[in-house]
Write a protein that holds these residues in place. Sequence first.
Motif, PDB file in Angstrom:
ATOM      1  N   TYR A 313      44.748  36.654  45.960  1.00 43.65           N
ATOM      2  CA  TYR A 313      45.403  35.352  45.834  1.00 43.65           C
ATOM      3  C   TYR A 313      45.976  35.148  44.430  1.00 43.65           C
ATOM      4  CZ  TYR A 313      46.068  30.297  46.140  1.00 43.65           C
ATOM      5  OH  TYR A 313      46.614  29.036  46.136  1.00 43.65           O
ATOM      6  N   LEU A 314      45.189  35.477  43.405  1.00 36.28           N
ATOM      7  CA  LEU A 314      45.651  35.284  42.029  1.00 36.28           C
ATOM      8  C   LEU A 314      46.807  36.221  41.690  1.00 36.28           C
ATOM      9  CD1 LEU A 314      42.307  34.757  40.059  1.00 36.28           C
ATOM     10  CD2 LEU A 314      43.915  33.035  40.872  1.00 36.28           C
ATOM     11  N   ARG A 315      46.705  37.456  42.107  1.00 41.46           N
ATOM     12  CA  ARG A 315      47.796  38.405  41.813  1.00 41.46           C
ATOM     13  C   ARG A 315      49.121  37.913  42.415  1.00 41.46           C
ATOM     14  NH1 ARG A 315      46.135  44.748  41.767  1.00 41.46           N
ATOM     15  NH2 ARG A 315      44.066  44.576  40.839  1.00 41.46           N
ATOM     16  N   ARG A 316      49.041  37.458  43.644  1.00 37.68           N
ATOM     17  CA  ARG A 316      50.272  36.990  44.310  1.00 37.68           C
ATOM     18  C   ARG A 316      50.859  35.793  43.568  1.00 37.68           C
ATOM     19  NH1 ARG A 316      51.503  33.413  48.669  1.00 37.68           N
ATOM     20  NH2 ARG A 316      53.205  34.181  50.000  1.00 37.68           N
ATOM     21  N   GLY A 317      49.984  34.854  43.157  1.00 40.87           N
ATOM     22  CA  GLY A 317      50.464  33.669  42.452  1.00 40.87           C
ATOM     23  C   GLY A 317      51.024  33.979  41.077  1.00 40.87           C
ATOM     24  N   VAL A 329      43.033  26.380  42.598  1.00 40.88           N
ATOM     25  CA  VAL A 329      41.688  26.981  42.579  1.00 40.88           C
ATOM     26  C   VAL A 329      40.721  26.193  41.699  1.00 40.88           C
ATOM     27  CG1 VAL A 329      42.620  29.270  43.007  1.00 40.88           C
ATOM     28  CG2 VAL A 329      42.255  28.540  40.655  1.00 40.88           C
ATOM     29  N   ARG A 330      41.167  25.058  41.179  1.00 39.43           N
ATOM     30  CA  ARG A 330      40.312  24.290  40.259  1.00 39.43           C
ATOM     31  C   ARG A 330      39.025  23.821  40.927  1.00 39.43           C
ATOM     32  NH1 ARG A 330      43.495  19.578  37.606  1.00 39.43           N
ATOM     33  NH2 ARG A 330      43.520  18.902  39.776  1.00 39.43           N
ATOM     34  N   ALA A 331      39.101  23.459  42.194  1.00 42.69           N
ATOM     35  CA  ALA A 331      37.898  22.982  42.893  1.00 42.69           C
ATOM     36  C   ALA A 331      36.813  24.048  42.953  1.00 42.69           C
ATOM     37  CB  ALA A 331      38.260  22.524  44.296  1.00 42.69           C
ATOM     38  N   LEU A 332      37.178  25.317  42.888  1.00 42.49           N
ATOM     39  CA  LEU A 332      36.194  26.403  42.945  1.00 42.49           C
ATOM     40  C   LEU A 332      35.338  26.465  41.688  1.00 42.49           C
ATOM     41  CD1 LEU A 332      38.541  29.171  44.403  1.00 42.49           C
ATOM     42  CD2 LEU A 332      36.893  27.788  45.665  1.00 42.49           C
ATOM     43  N   HIS A 333      35.796  25.842  40.608  1.00 44.21           N
ATOM     44  CA  HIS A 333      35.033  25.872  39.355  1.00 44.21           C
ATOM     45  C   HIS A 333      33.754  25.046  39.437  1.00 44.21           C
ATOM     46  CE1 HIS A 333      38.693  27.677  37.892  1.00 44.21           C
ATOM     47  NE2 HIS A 333      38.158  27.871  36.694  1.00 44.21           N
ATOM     48  N   GLN A 334      33.596  24.271  40.505  1.00 44.00           N
ATOM     49  CA  GLN A 334      32.352  23.523  40.672  1.00 44.00           C
ATOM     50  C   GLN A 334      31.168  24.466  40.914  1.00 44.00           C
ATOM     51  OE1 GLN A 334      32.243  20.255  40.192  1.00 44.00           O
ATOM     52  NE2 GLN A 334      34.458  20.146  39.922  1.00 44.00           N
ATOM     53  N   GLU A 343      37.272  33.797  35.972  1.00 45.86           N
ATOM     54  CA  GLU A 343      37.512  34.075  34.547  1.00 45.86           C
ATOM     55  C   GLU A 343      37.579  35.579  34.284  1.00 45.86           C
ATOM     56  OE1 GLU A 343      35.329  33.383  30.205  1.00 45.86           O
ATOM     57  OE2 GLU A 343      34.764  32.148  31.930  1.00 45.86           O
ATOM     58  N   ALA A 344      36.662  36.338  34.882  1.00 48.77           N
ATOM     59  CA  ALA A 344      36.648  37.795  34.676  1.00 48.77           C
ATOM     60  C   ALA A 344      37.938  38.433  35.204  1.00 48.77           C
ATOM     61  CB  ALA A 344      35.432  38.404  35.371  1.00 48.77           C
ATOM     62  N   LEU A 345      38.393  38.001  36.353  1.00 49.76           N
ATOM     63  CA  LEU A 345      39.631  38.548  36.910  1.00 49.76           C
ATOM     64  C   LEU A 345      40.828  38.223  36.015  1.00 49.76           C
ATOM     65  CD1 LEU A 345      39.163  37.730  40.706  1.00 49.76           C
ATOM     66  CD2 LEU A 345      39.295  40.006  39.692  1.00 49.76           C
ATOM     67  N   ALA A 346      40.904  36.970  35.547  1.00 50.98           N
ATOM     68  CA  ALA A 346      42.041  36.571  34.716  1.00 50.98           C
ATOM     69  C   ALA A 346      42.049  37.339  33.392  1.00 50.98           C
ATOM     70  CB  ALA A 346      41.992  35.065  34.463  1.00 50.98           C
ATOM     71  N   LEU A 347      40.869  37.528  32.788  1.00 52.56           N
ATOM     72  CA  LEU A 347      40.802  38.302  31.541  1.00 52.56           C
ATOM     73  C   LEU A 347      41.213  39.757  31.776  1.00 52.56           C
ATOM     74  CD1 LEU A 347      37.496  36.897  29.999  1.00 52.56           C
ATOM     75  CD2 LEU A 347      39.812  36.626  29.080  1.00 52.56           C
ATOM     76  N   PHE A 382      47.327  30.493  32.891  1.00 52.32           N
ATOM     77  CA  PHE A 382      46.170  30.304  33.773  1.00 52.32           C
ATOM     78  C   PHE A 382      44.874  30.320  32.961  1.00 52.32           C
ATOM     79  CE2 PHE A 382      42.800  31.702  36.573  1.00 52.32           C
ATOM     80  CZ  PHE A 382      43.015  30.957  37.733  1.00 52.32           C
ATOM     81  N   LEU A 383      44.748  31.266  32.025  1.00 55.99           N
ATOM     82  CA  LEU A 383      43.545  31.340  31.189  1.00 55.99           C
ATOM     83  C   LEU A 383      43.402  30.093  30.323  1.00 55.99           C
ATOM     84  CD1 LEU A 383      43.442  35.074  30.055  1.00 55.99           C
ATOM     85  CD2 LEU A 383      41.597  33.822  31.195  1.00 55.99           C
TER      86      LEU A 383
END
Length: 886
Positions: A313-317, A329-334, A343-347, A382-383
């Motif tokens: 999902y992140l790669r496509r976006g 994806v902000r709601a997933l941070h809960q 965070e690991a994927l984005a880094l 995104f980061l």
Amino acid sequence: MPSSDPLAPKEGALFRKILKCYEMKQYKNGLKLAKQILANPKYTEHGETLAMKGLTLNGLGRREEAYKYVRLGLRNDLRSHVCWHVYGLLQRSDKKYDEAIKCYRNALKWEKDNLQILKDLSLLQIQMRDLEGYKETRHHLFTLRPSQHASWIGFAMSYHLLGDYEMANNILETFSQSQTSIEAHDYRHSELLLYQSQILIESSHLQQALEHLKKYESQIVDKLAVRETMGDLYIKLQQPEKAVPIFDALIRRNPENVLYYEQYLIARQVSEASEKVALFREFQAKYPRALCPRRLPLNIATGDAFREVTDEYLRRGLRKGIPPLFVNVRALHQQVDKAKTIEALALQYFENLTRSGHFSREDADAGAPVEPASALVWTALFLAQHYDYMRDTDRALECINVAIDHTPTLIELLITKGRIFKHAGDAVEAYIWLDEAQSMDTADRYINSKCAKYMLRANMIQEAEEICAKFTREGVSAMDNLNEMQCMWFQTECALAYQRMGRWGEALKKCHEVDRHFAEIIEDQFDFHTYCMRKMTLRAYVGLLRLEDVLRRHPFYFKAAKCAIEVYIRLYDKPLKSEATIEEIDIENLPPSELKKLRSKQRKAKKKAELESAQAAQAQVKREQHQKSKQQATQETDPDAPQLDELVPEKLERTDEPLEKAIEFLKPLQQLAKDRIETHLLAFEVYYRKNKPLLMLQSIRRARAINSAHPELHSCIVRFMKALKADSDQRRCNAHVQQVLDKANQELIGTKTPQQLNDEFIAKNNASILHLYEGARGLYELDASKKDAAINLITSFDLSKLRLEEAIKIYMALRDGDVFGECEAKAAAYKQACHNRFQYARIFRNVEELEAQLQEKVAAKLRAEQEQQLNHLDVSESAGMADAAF
């Protein structure tokens, strides 16, 4: 029924012409005809003619004269249904619906079967939600005109709104059977059938509702509503296998509807997360362009499966450059584990894109195509949003600066940097970046509105109004035009800004404007009572009525009402004094040297006030001109509209009854926002100042039912107990009231003293700064000699565990002296400690430092402009030399 004071045939014909002229809105002609009748000496005091003359004058906007003639006519003929009906119409035009209902009922005493009066009465009854009275009136209309469709529909709806579903369904069923000829694609008949099915569903007759839909499916035009309702009914009737093909077809029709996927999973009776993810994989293959089947698995998957679907999902976006990717994806941070995975994927993406231009090493080793250059920018963005959400300001700024250095013209980057500073507590710096973003695209209304909102957060009201003027009507001040457009986000932010600045009257004006908007919205539903019945949009009409019943639950109203209540409480605690009083007190107490400074200060203030008054006078002239033109336009379109009083800030802030005004805003919250604890905490503050022990107790009990562990609730209980103890000797309560209070005392603290309760509260909640703050308040409230202990209790708390909002709340309590009295030294020390912890928060920084930074920024901006001009000159000279050489 004949009139109690009949006219001669000639005058009777003129009177009927008056009625026709009023219906045709030919008010001047009607007025001439009324004068002809009244000119006859026999009929100078004819009640019905005087009443109609008044009603005609009201149509011309002459309201005072209208009331005069209508009341005179009613006095001359109290037994005339016409006079009472006209008086009711006049009251209705002034939105005095209760008085109008009384007038209509008096009219019906003298002519009980008048259709027009009954219709008008039913409209007012449904407007005021007098459902029992509405049912009686609709029944009367039904018996008088049983052949009209509206009679059947109104009669059935009256039972539906009262909850008598069986009777409503029986009426509609009888009416449907009486219909002989039904045209193909008859929309009104279709809506009637769907409304009947809604009644059956609400009455829990699900099987009957399903059979009804199947029976009349061919006659219903809205096929989508039929399919959705039937699918939902199959699930509720424990027949999920029949719902599967329905929702499969609905998803094919609209693959972006989240509800369809949820219902499809229920119909398939899938419970395992892996099976749900597999189903979404199938949908991704079927609908490759749809976003929902790619986003919804992120809510379900866990562990390695979550990492896999999130990676896709992140790669496509990021590859496509989707600006709201983080918001999705902000709601997933809960969930902490999911936030760490994101965070690991984005880094990983950022590191590999910087090194090789791929999202992963595997892609680089496999020789996959290089990602677009913009992917690095979107990854950095995104980061930055991720770290900002986690309130890691330094890392967020580091990431956003990398993105801005890479692509300085991307507006989303500037907006995000402004948002980072806003969350870090620097509203001015946030506004600067939003202003920069707005200057890049002045035609974008969203960025314009965002910039204005950030200006208001920085208390820059004039600047916000100017920037909003780019999208408001010319010739009218932006503030007035935004009020006309009911732009409530702007007005609520204005009210909060004025509240922060201590401009109480201006804040109250904005709150009252918002309140008027909601009153207008409620009044606007009046036009739909007849329209919806005529057009048969019955489902939408019922939805409208239910929405209007809870309208003031809206966040805009809650914000405005909360602000108004807090301001009125502040004005009660610290009433504004007149300038003369302040001057007398200062002159009496000040020494000569200080008095000289005061006089100088007063002269400057006087000059400033004169300048402001001149500007205000000019603005008032423009406002009056605009108001005059607006009133003329209103009279042309709606002559019955009442004129509202002008909201003057000076009058609003110097009210004699601030608590009564606060209660006006509090009542709707107690009815419609009773599930929010802030409502009952505000109610306690108001009733505590009014010294109403039973209402204070009611507020505490309601708040405890919502959240018994809320920190502010403890402070309310302590003050309640202290108030009871202080007034026990003075007040002689009713025996029953005293019994209730004694029982409440036993329920709240038992055999403990308020001091023991407070000490236990502090010991139990020593890990929460907000609880400790309320405990410290209670400590000081119960014993003022323990002031230092109370302050040390909160200032000694570990700052590394504090959020910015909590630190600001404590610092303002110490700085203002409203909670713990004067404690400037403690406030200064706490400010410095908070500055070390929250380096970007403007409230904790020194004024000199801020001014130096501002001057440096202005100088840097000037240097940049000069360099730009020099570069432009160099380019021009080079072009000139090239032309000469050529």
